[in-house]
Design an enzyme around this catalytic site. Structure first.
Site, PDB file in Angstrom:
ATOM      1  NE  ARG A 171     -34.807  11.788  47.785  1.00  0.00           N
ATOM      2  CZ  ARG A 171     -34.975  12.845  48.582  1.00  0.00           C
ATOM      3  NH1 ARG A 171     -35.049  14.071  48.086  1.00  0.00           N
ATOM      4  NH2 ARG A 171     -35.066  12.658  49.885  1.00  0.00           N
ATOM      5  CG  ASP A 200     -31.622  11.880  49.626  1.00  0.00           C
ATOM      6  OD1 ASP A 200     -32.082  11.036  50.417  1.00  0.00           O
ATOM      7  OD2 ASP A 200     -31.746  13.105  49.791  1.00  0.00           O
ATOM      8  CG  HIS A 277     -31.755  11.780  53.534  1.00  0.00           C
ATOM      9  ND1 HIS A 277     -32.940  11.301  53.042  1.00  0.00           N
ATOM     10  CD2 HIS A 277     -32.079  12.768  54.411  1.00  0.00           C
ATOM     11  CE1 HIS A 277     -33.955  11.977  53.591  1.00  0.00           C
ATOM     12  NE2 HIS A 277     -33.453  12.859  54.432  1.00  0.00           N
ATOM     13  CG  ASP A 339     -31.950  16.612  55.640  1.00  0.00           C
ATOM     14  OD1 ASP A 339     -30.814  16.385  55.174  1.00  0.00           O
ATOM     15  OD2 ASP A 339     -32.994  16.311  55.041  1.00  0.00           O
ATOM     16  CD  GLU A 340     -36.261  14.649  56.352  1.00  0.00           C
ATOM     17  OE1 GLU A 340     -37.420  15.068  56.391  1.00  0.00           O
ATOM     18  OE2 GLU A 340     -35.739  14.186  55.308  1.00  0.00           O
ATOM     19  CD1 TRP A 406     -34.377  21.765  56.733  1.00  0.00           C
ATOM     20  CD2 TRP A 406     -36.397  21.079  56.063  1.00  0.00           C
ATOM     21  NE1 TRP A 406     -34.629  20.549  57.326  1.00  0.00           N
ATOM     22  CE2 TRP A 406     -35.858  20.099  56.937  1.00  0.00           C
ATOM     23  CE3 TRP A 406     -37.664  20.861  55.510  1.00  0.00           C
ATOM     24  CZ2 TRP A 406     -36.543  18.928  57.271  1.00  0.00           C
ATOM     25  CZ3 TRP A 406     -38.350  19.693  55.851  1.00  0.00           C
ATOM     26  CH2 TRP A 406     -37.786  18.747  56.717  1.00  0.00           C
ATOM     27  CE1 TYR A 431     -37.761  23.445  51.372  1.00  0.00           C
ATOM     28  CE2 TYR A 431     -38.662  21.229  51.304  1.00  0.00           C
ATOM     29  CZ  TYR A 431     -37.683  22.113  51.733  1.00  0.00           C
ATOM     30  OH  TYR A 431     -36.648  21.671  52.514  1.00  0.00           O
ATOM     31  CD1 TRP A 484     -37.531  19.677  48.380  1.00  0.00           C
ATOM     32  CD2 TRP A 484     -35.764  18.313  48.231  1.00  0.00           C
ATOM     33  NE1 TRP A 484     -36.577  20.127  49.265  1.00  0.00           N
ATOM     34  CE2 TRP A 484     -35.488  19.312  49.195  1.00  0.00           C
ATOM     35  CE3 TRP A 484     -34.803  17.342  47.958  1.00  0.00           C
ATOM     36  CZ2 TRP A 484     -34.273  19.358  49.900  1.00  0.00           C
ATOM     37  CZ3 TRP A 484     -33.604  17.389  48.655  1.00  0.00           C
ATOM     38  CH2 TRP A 484     -33.347  18.386  49.603  1.00  0.00           C
ATOM     39  CB  THR A 485     -36.920  15.460  41.562  1.00  0.00           C
ATOM     40  OG1 THR A 485     -35.816  14.674  42.050  1.00  0.00           O
ATOM     41  CG2 THR A 485     -36.450  16.852  41.218  1.00  0.00           C
TER      42      THR A 485
END
Length: 622
Positions: A171, A200, A277, A339-340, A406, A431, A484-485
């Site tokens: 990110r 990502d 992602h 994930d996701e 997570w 987190y 996470w950024t």
């Protein structure tokens, strides 16, 4: 955030615990560790009376390869404290002796300081290194010609094998210099795993020689979203900076970082996201999509429905990528994300329908399990183990795969019961990009994503769920904190989110839960601020304690508060008119009394010795 006198009791309980800890230090079994301010808390500490005077010129005895490596690192660290250091193979001439000797735990160590000098013994390099880190915490934080080292006898070992910290560089991209600094942060507090989130939707950060467009195209996005995306309600709210953004690490830089970490006994675990992602991959190689079209590296945050199609060309692509990744990282694990991964495109794909028909699946989620097992089989052929986020359980995984939990602990509990190794990394506790203020989107805090995770919530986390049997708990490798950024754009911003919370993480990972006490941790943590200052770390200065409903004493129609700072040597300034206090505001010197019959907002800030200011503690008195 304004508080009435019925406010929840967190801050008051913290202050009470802080004061109680100081009152009982002389009687506590942990008194030596408390007095010495060691973080994380060692297993056993004895501190007889006496101090060893470490001179300006120091010799370190080291013979084996690991001893010499740790001696070289210790030389660098002591030199930074103004010492002149040489290495020697003559033990009688040395003030610091490093010895390799059998230990039950490969990362355990013993440290002794007495009139004869300083001795660190361990089974290998990792233990010697952790003993050296403890020694550094016994030294004055600032350079001194002669450093007094208190006499101690410490026997120590970690509670968990995996003690991790993750940095998302997709990110926002961070230079190699900060990646190394991040590794230093982990190593200084005995964390041994650096999870490097390299790919990502918003950027691909690792050079893959077979696919040059990954760094020519996928590593860059045309612009970045401005502001907190979760607050936007309409398309008109979405505004961008119109500035191209990106970067990547060459394979030479990757090798350099891995070697840097290895020297500090930190394992680097790479993460290559698949199948979700992955829109940045499609920007460079759109033929890997289920739906023909043109794709761009994403300029928003969140979950994108465009993901790679699980076809043979895609599998070959990731096998090629992982061939180069496996050659760069000696870690036994490779993280595949998992994930996701929305399945809208897969449901519409004839290729996916053919896979489902061939494999006998009626649920498209099973296709991701099939994809993951193909990748897992390939990683096994390279001598690696697959690890992924807990969604990989949903489609079924191979017995040797590990799970990083997570979405709370549920996935980790399920995986451990099935016999999979687990890393506990729940967003509810670990987190550390989440907020540090109870006020959502506080004007006194940086932009953040997620909820509110204060220091005590992190510290009190136990990675061993009670619902697991002792045998099942053996599958819990340990905890990991994630950064996470999306809204963390600079090294300074990352440090603000990391510290002092990383100190709490270190104790979650190193110290058995039965020996942890938040009230006892706080004063030890406070002694670390001077060391963070010496290293010029941009930590978050904690707000003053005591400005809360549980700390009030009502006397003669007034509310009386006793304030305290967690930062030694700091000043507290306050206002009674709702204004933000600064150095010119009233200086707190004695208990603060305010009338109860007037509605007013009390604000107080800590101003640290380095001049930096905390966010305000606030209380609405009415």
């Amino acid at each position: 955030m304004p508080f009435s006198l019925s406010t929840p009791r967190r801050l008051g309980l913290l202050l009470a615990g802080f004061l109680a800890t100081h009152q009982v230090l002389g009687q506590s079994a942990e008194a030596p560790a408390q007095r010495l301010g060691l973080v994380p808390l060692p297993r056993e500490v004895q501190a007889p009376a006496g101090t060893y005077a470490l001179p300006q010129k120091i010799s370190i005895y080291a013979r084996s390869k690991d001893e010499q490596n740790v001696a070289g690192l210790l030389k660098e660290m002591l030199t930074a404290l103004g010492k002149t250091v040489t290495l020697t193979t003559s033990r009688p001439a040395a003030q610091i002796v490093l010895l390799t000797a059998p230990q039950p735990n490969p990362e355990g160590y013993q440290l002794a300081v007495d009139h004869a000098g300083i001795r660190i013994s361990a089974a290998g390099g990792a233990g010697l290194f952790y003993g050296a880190q403890t020694l550094l915490q016994l030294l004055p934080p600032r350079p001194a010609a002669t450093a007094g080292v208190p006499y101690v006898r410490i026997a120590d070992e970690p509670a968990f094998r995996w003690r991790g910290g993750m940095l998302d560089v997709s990110r926002h991209f961070f230079p190699v210099s900060f990646v190394k600094k991040y590794i230093d942060f982990l190593a200084a507090y005995k964390l041994n795993t650096f999870h490097w989130h390299l790919t990502d939707d918003q950027g691909w950060r690792i050079e893959i020689k077979k696919y040059p467009k990954l760094t020519q195209v996928s590593a860059f996005r045309k612009q970045t979203l401005i502001g907190a995306q979760q607050l936007f309600k309409t398309p008109a709210d979405f505004k961008y900076d119109a500035t191209p953004y990106g970067g990547f690490y060459t394979q030479e830089q990757i090798r350099d970082v891995v070697a840097y970490a290895q020297r500090r006994y930190v394992t680097v675990v790479p993460e290559i996201e698949m199948p979700g992602h992955s829109v940045a991959v499609l920007a460079a190689y759109p033929e890997l999509a289920c739906k023909p079209g043109t794709y761009e590296t994403w300029t928003m945050w969140g979950v994108n429905e465009d993901i790679v199609c699980p076809t043979e060309p895609t599998i070959r692509f990731f096998e090629d990528v992982l061939t180069e990744v496996c050659a760069l990282f000696p870690s036994p694990y490779v993280h595949i994300g998992g994930d996701e991964a929305p399945k809208a495109r897969w449901k519409e794909s004839a290729a996916v329908q053919e896979i489902m028909k061939r494999e006998g699946y009626t649920d498209v989620e099973k296709v991701q399990g099939w994809f993951n097992r193909r990748i897992e089989k390939f990683l096994t052929s390279k001598g690696k183990k697959l690890i992924g986020w807990d969604e990989i359980l949903e489609g079924g995984i191979a017995p040797s795969a590990a799970v990083m939990s997570w979405r709370g602990e549920k996935g980790g509990v399920e995986a451990a019961k099935m016999g999979h190794d687990v890393v506990m990394s729940p967003s509810t506790h670990l987190y550390i990009n989440y907020g540090q203020s109870p006020q959502p989107h506080s004007p006194y805090e940086p932009l953040m994503i997620g909820g509110y995770i204060p220091l005590d919530v992190i510290y009190n986390y136990n990675p061993l769920p009670a619902e697991l049997t002792p045998a099942q708990q053996q599958h819990v490798l340990g905890p990991q904190a994630n950064l996470w950024t999306e809204y963390i754009t600079t090294p300074a911003a990352a440090e603000y989110m990391l510290f002092p919370r990383l100190l709490a993480v270190s104790e979650v990972a190193w110290t058995p839960a039965a020996r942890k006490s938040y009230a006892a941790f706080v004063p030890r943590m406070s002694q670390q601020f001077a060391r963070l200052d010496q290293k010029k770390i941009n930590y978050r200065v904690p707000e003053p304690l005591g400005l809360d409903s549980t700390s009030v004493v009502k006397q003669g129609g007034k509310a009386v508060f006793t304030l305290r700072s967690l930062v030694p040597g700091a000043r507290i300034h306050y206002t009674l008119d709702g204004q933000m206090p600064d150095e010119t505001a009233a200086l707190y010197t004695k208990p603060l009394a305010v009338p109860l019959n007037n509605r007013l907002t009390v604000r107080a800030v800590t101003i640290a010795p380095n001049g930096r200011k905390s966010p305000p503690a606030e209380l609405l008195v009415k």
